[in-house]
Scaffold this active site. Structure first.
Site, PDB file in Angstrom:
ATOM      1  N   HIS A  45       0.826  -1.211   0.000  1.00 41.71           N
ATOM      2  CA  HIS A  45       0.000   0.000   0.000  1.00 41.71           C
ATOM      3  C   HIS A  45       0.859   1.259   0.000  1.00 41.71           C
ATOM      4  O   HIS A  45       1.689   1.448   0.889  1.00 41.71           O
ATOM      5  CB  HIS A  45      -0.890  -0.026   1.245  1.00 41.71           C
ATOM      6  CG  HIS A  45      -1.891   1.072   1.314  1.00 41.71           C
ATOM      7  ND1 HIS A  45      -2.045   1.865   2.422  1.00 41.71           N
ATOM      8  CD2 HIS A  45      -2.807   1.513   0.409  1.00 41.71           C
ATOM      9  CE1 HIS A  45      -3.017   2.731   2.214  1.00 41.71           C
ATOM     10  NE2 HIS A  45      -3.497   2.546   1.001  1.00 41.71           N
ATOM     11  N   ARG A  46       0.651   2.117  -0.987  1.00 43.11           N
ATOM     12  CA  ARG A  46       1.457   3.334  -1.185  1.00 43.11           C
ATOM     13  C   ARG A  46       2.947   2.986  -1.158  1.00 43.11           C
ATOM     14  O   ARG A  46       3.769   3.732  -0.610  1.00 43.11           O
ATOM     15  CB  ARG A  46       1.127   4.395  -0.124  1.00 43.11           C
ATOM     16  CG  ARG A  46      -0.363   4.719  -0.005  1.00 43.11           C
ATOM     17  CD  ARG A  46      -0.651   5.840   0.964  1.00 43.11           C
ATOM     18  NE  ARG A  46      -2.027   5.776   1.451  1.00 43.11           N
ATOM     19  CZ  ARG A  46      -2.522   6.491   2.449  1.00 43.11           C
ATOM     20  NH1 ARG A  46      -1.753   7.364   3.074  1.00 43.11           N
ATOM     21  NH2 ARG A  46      -3.775   6.346   2.824  1.00 43.11           N
ATOM     22  N   GLU A  72       0.439  -0.578  -4.703  1.00 44.14           N
ATOM     23  CA  GLU A  72      -0.685   0.357  -4.900  1.00 44.14           C
ATOM     24  C   GLU A  72      -0.134   1.763  -4.715  1.00 44.14           C
ATOM     25  O   GLU A  72       0.695   1.997  -3.818  1.00 44.14           O
ATOM     26  CB  GLU A  72      -1.774   0.080  -3.853  1.00 44.14           C
ATOM     27  CG  GLU A  72      -3.046   0.904  -4.029  1.00 44.14           C
ATOM     28  CD  GLU A  72      -3.096   2.202  -3.234  1.00 44.14           C
ATOM     29  OE1 GLU A  72      -4.098   2.908  -3.351  1.00 44.14           O
ATOM     30  OE2 GLU A  72      -2.131   2.543  -2.502  1.00 44.14           O
ATOM     31  N   ASP A  74      -1.182   6.299  -5.416  1.00 46.20           N
ATOM     32  CA  ASP A  74      -2.257   7.284  -5.612  1.00 46.20           C
ATOM     33  C   ASP A  74      -1.783   8.393  -6.548  1.00 46.20           C
ATOM     34  O   ASP A  74      -0.625   8.814  -6.458  1.00 46.20           O
ATOM     35  CB  ASP A  74      -2.632   7.906  -4.266  1.00 46.20           C
ATOM     36  CG  ASP A  74      -2.958   6.854  -3.235  1.00 46.20           C
ATOM     37  OD1 ASP A  74      -4.028   6.238  -3.338  1.00 46.20           O
ATOM     38  OD2 ASP A  74      -2.119   6.624  -2.329  1.00 46.20           O
ATOM     39  N   HIS A  87      -0.754  10.987  -2.122  1.00 46.61           N
ATOM     40  CA  HIS A  87      -2.080  10.578  -1.654  1.00 46.61           C
ATOM     41  C   HIS A  87      -3.059  11.735  -1.487  1.00 46.61           C
ATOM     42  O   HIS A  87      -4.184  11.688  -1.971  1.00 46.61           O
ATOM     43  CB  HIS A  87      -1.957   9.814  -0.331  1.00 46.61           C
ATOM     44  CG  HIS A  87      -3.275   9.349   0.197  1.00 46.61           C
ATOM     45  ND1 HIS A  87      -4.091  10.123   1.003  1.00 46.61           N
ATOM     46  CD2 HIS A  87      -3.946   8.186   0.007  1.00 46.61           C
ATOM     47  CE1 HIS A  87      -5.185   9.459   1.295  1.00 46.61           C
ATOM     48  NE2 HIS A  87      -5.135   8.273   0.702  1.00 46.61           N
ATOM     49  N   GLU A 147      -4.419   4.101  -8.200  1.00 48.24           N
ATOM     50  CA  GLU A 147      -5.648   4.695  -7.686  1.00 48.24           C
ATOM     51  C   GLU A 147      -5.726   6.150  -8.122  1.00 48.24           C
ATOM     52  O   GLU A 147      -4.860   6.966  -7.765  1.00 48.24           O
ATOM     53  CB  GLU A 147      -5.714   4.594  -6.157  1.00 48.24           C
ATOM     54  CG  GLU A 147      -7.031   5.196  -5.661  1.00 48.24           C
ATOM     55  CD  GLU A 147      -7.177   5.268  -4.148  1.00 48.24           C
ATOM     56  OE1 GLU A 147      -6.397   4.634  -3.413  1.00 48.24           O
ATOM     57  OE2 GLU A 147      -8.089   5.985  -3.712  1.00 48.24           O
ATOM     58  N   LYS A 149      -7.010   9.656  -7.675  1.00 49.59           N
ATOM     59  CA  LYS A 149      -7.553  10.437  -6.554  1.00 49.59           C
ATOM     60  C   LYS A 149      -8.350  11.623  -7.105  1.00 49.59           C
ATOM     61  O   LYS A 149      -7.967  12.781  -6.937  1.00 49.59           O
ATOM     62  CB  LYS A 149      -6.406  10.915  -5.663  1.00 49.59           C
ATOM     63  CG  LYS A 149      -5.859   9.825  -4.765  1.00 49.59           C
ATOM     64  CD  LYS A 149      -6.854   9.481  -3.670  1.00 49.59           C
ATOM     65  CE  LYS A 149      -6.295   8.454  -2.690  1.00 49.59           C
ATOM     66  NZ  LYS A 149      -7.345   7.801  -1.916  1.00 49.59           N
ATOM     67  N   ASP A 267       0.164  -2.090   4.367  1.00 51.69           N
ATOM     68  CA  ASP A 267       1.298  -1.182   4.596  1.00 51.69           C
ATOM     69  C   ASP A 267       2.574  -1.963   4.922  1.00 51.69           C
ATOM     70  O   ASP A 267       3.662  -1.386   4.915  1.00 51.69           O
ATOM     71  CB  ASP A 267       1.003  -0.274   5.808  1.00 51.69           C
ATOM     72  CG  ASP A 267      -0.137   0.698   5.567  1.00 51.69           C
ATOM     73  OD1 ASP A 267      -0.434   0.991   4.399  1.00 51.69           O
ATOM     74  OD2 ASP A 267      -0.718   1.165   6.569  1.00 51.69           O
TER      75      ASP A 267
HETATM   76  O1  G3P Z   1      -6.540   1.570  -2.916  1.00 53.45           O
HETATM   77  C1  G3P Z   1      -6.712   1.171  -1.596  1.00 53.45           C
HETATM   78  C2  G3P Z   1      -6.551   2.319  -0.651  1.00 53.45           C
HETATM   79  O2  G3P Z   1      -5.368   2.982  -0.954  1.00 53.45           O
HETATM   80  C3  G3P Z   1      -7.704   3.287  -0.698  1.00 53.45           C
HETATM   81  O3  G3P Z   1      -7.640   4.270   0.262  1.00 53.45           O
HETATM   82  O4  G3P Z   1      -7.091   6.453   1.161  1.00 53.45           O
HETATM   83  O5  G3P Z   1      -5.423   4.643   1.343  1.00 53.45           O
HETATM   84  O6  G3P Z   1      -5.898   5.716  -0.846  1.00 53.45           O
HETATM   85  P1  G3P Z   1      -6.457   5.315   0.473  1.00 53.45           P
HETATM   86 MG    MG Z   2      -4.798   4.535  -2.301  1.00 52.17          MG
END
Ligand code: G3P
Ligand code: MG
Length: 280
Positions: A45-46, A72, A74, A87, A147, A149, A267
């Site tokens: 994640h990120r 993943e 953003d 993000h 993703e 945004k 994470d």
């Molecule tokens: O894509 C999954 C997750 O990243 C969505 O929420 O706010 O962490 O970008 P957020």
């Molecule tokens: Mg995300």
């Protein structure tokens, strides 16, 4: 012979033929995004937000090094219309800048440190452009969940720009587009139906696989509490991949792996991989 990805029984809205998909090997097809009976894929994640500055190259390199299958990240647009990896709409939380991302050119954004709470260790971290990230990713085997945004700010032409970059680096088969803005997912699907889209959602949608199919999406990227055993089971029966976020606690990681989740977005990819190995 395995059906092309987009023609499998649960993708009812794809009408177009897909020559690229029909050229995929079975291995590629199975590896793609955690479908079928294979193990739960680990998506960082990120990048690896738990241990490295989120959405930066150092976090992406960490994900690769520990053996995650995917990343993943953003995306927003800069003032000069360049897709950049960050993000929030604003700079304060993750950088030493102030204000809106949309109010700075890429050149200006590049001057900020993007090391946030990992500053002492990673002062060199900056905001990557999506293009830099894709260029690097092309030299790896990683899957990438982009993703968009664009829930708060509409960013006209964002979808076109991102699709163009994915095509430039021939990464169509390794990309999943997701967004909380489902109008954007429809646009992405219309622009290039062979690139997978996945709905992001937080609440208990009823039979979300049906809704996803109705907008041309394949995957379900749901908030962790929504990923209950019944949802996982029903989605699996429907052939719909589920990739919950953000799965950090050992008990949750374990439960989702044992429950047959297609992937988890975490994470802590290294920890998740250790848990997965321990369950093998
Ligand atoms: O894509 C999954 C997750 O990243 C969505 O929420 O706010 O962490 O970008 P957020
Ligand atoms: Mg995300």
């Amino acid at each position: 012979m395995t059906q092309p990805f987009h023609e499998q029984k649960n993708n009812q809205v794809s009408e177009q033929t897909n020559e690229q998909s029909s050229n995929k090997t079975n291995e590629q097809m199975n590896r793609q995004f955690g479908e079928g009976e294979q193990q739960t894929l680990i998506i960082a994640h990120r990048g690896s937000k738990g241990t490295h500055p989120e959405n930066t190259m150092v976090a992406f390199l960490e994900a690769l090094e520990v053996g995650a299958e995917g990343i993943e990240l953003d995306v927003h647009l800069s003032k000069d219309g360049i897709p950049v990896v960050i993000h929030d709409e604003t700079l304060e939380r993750t950088t030493n800048g102030k204000g809106w991302v949309k109010d700075y050119t890429v050149e200006e954004l590049k001057c900020f440190e993007a090391s946030a709470e990992f500053g002492a260790e990673h002062k060199e971290a900056t905001i990557p452009t999506l293009e830099e990230t894709l260029e690097w990713l092309a030299s790896t085997q990683l899957l990438l969940n982009i993703e968009l945004k664009n829930g708060l700010l509409p960013y006209p032409t964002m979808e076109e720009k991102i699709v163009e970059l994915v095509n430039k680096y021939s990464l169509e088969e390794r990309i999943i587009f997701s967004s909380f803005n489902h109008y954007s997912l429809v646009k992405l699907h219309q622009l290039q139906p062979e690139i997978e889209t996945a709905i992001l959602f937080m609440e208990g949608l009823y039979e979300p696989w049906n809704y996803a199919k109705s907008i041309g999406a394949k995957g379900l990227h749901c908030y962790l509490p929504v990923a209950q055993p019944l949802l996982l089971q029903r989605a699996r029966e429907e052939g719909t991949p589920v990739r919950p976020f953000t799965v950090n606690e050992e008990a949750h990681i374990r439960a989702l792996i044992q429950g047959g989740s297609s992937a988890i977005i975490t994470d802590f990819p290294e920890k998740a991989l250790q848990i997965r190995r321990s369950l093998a």
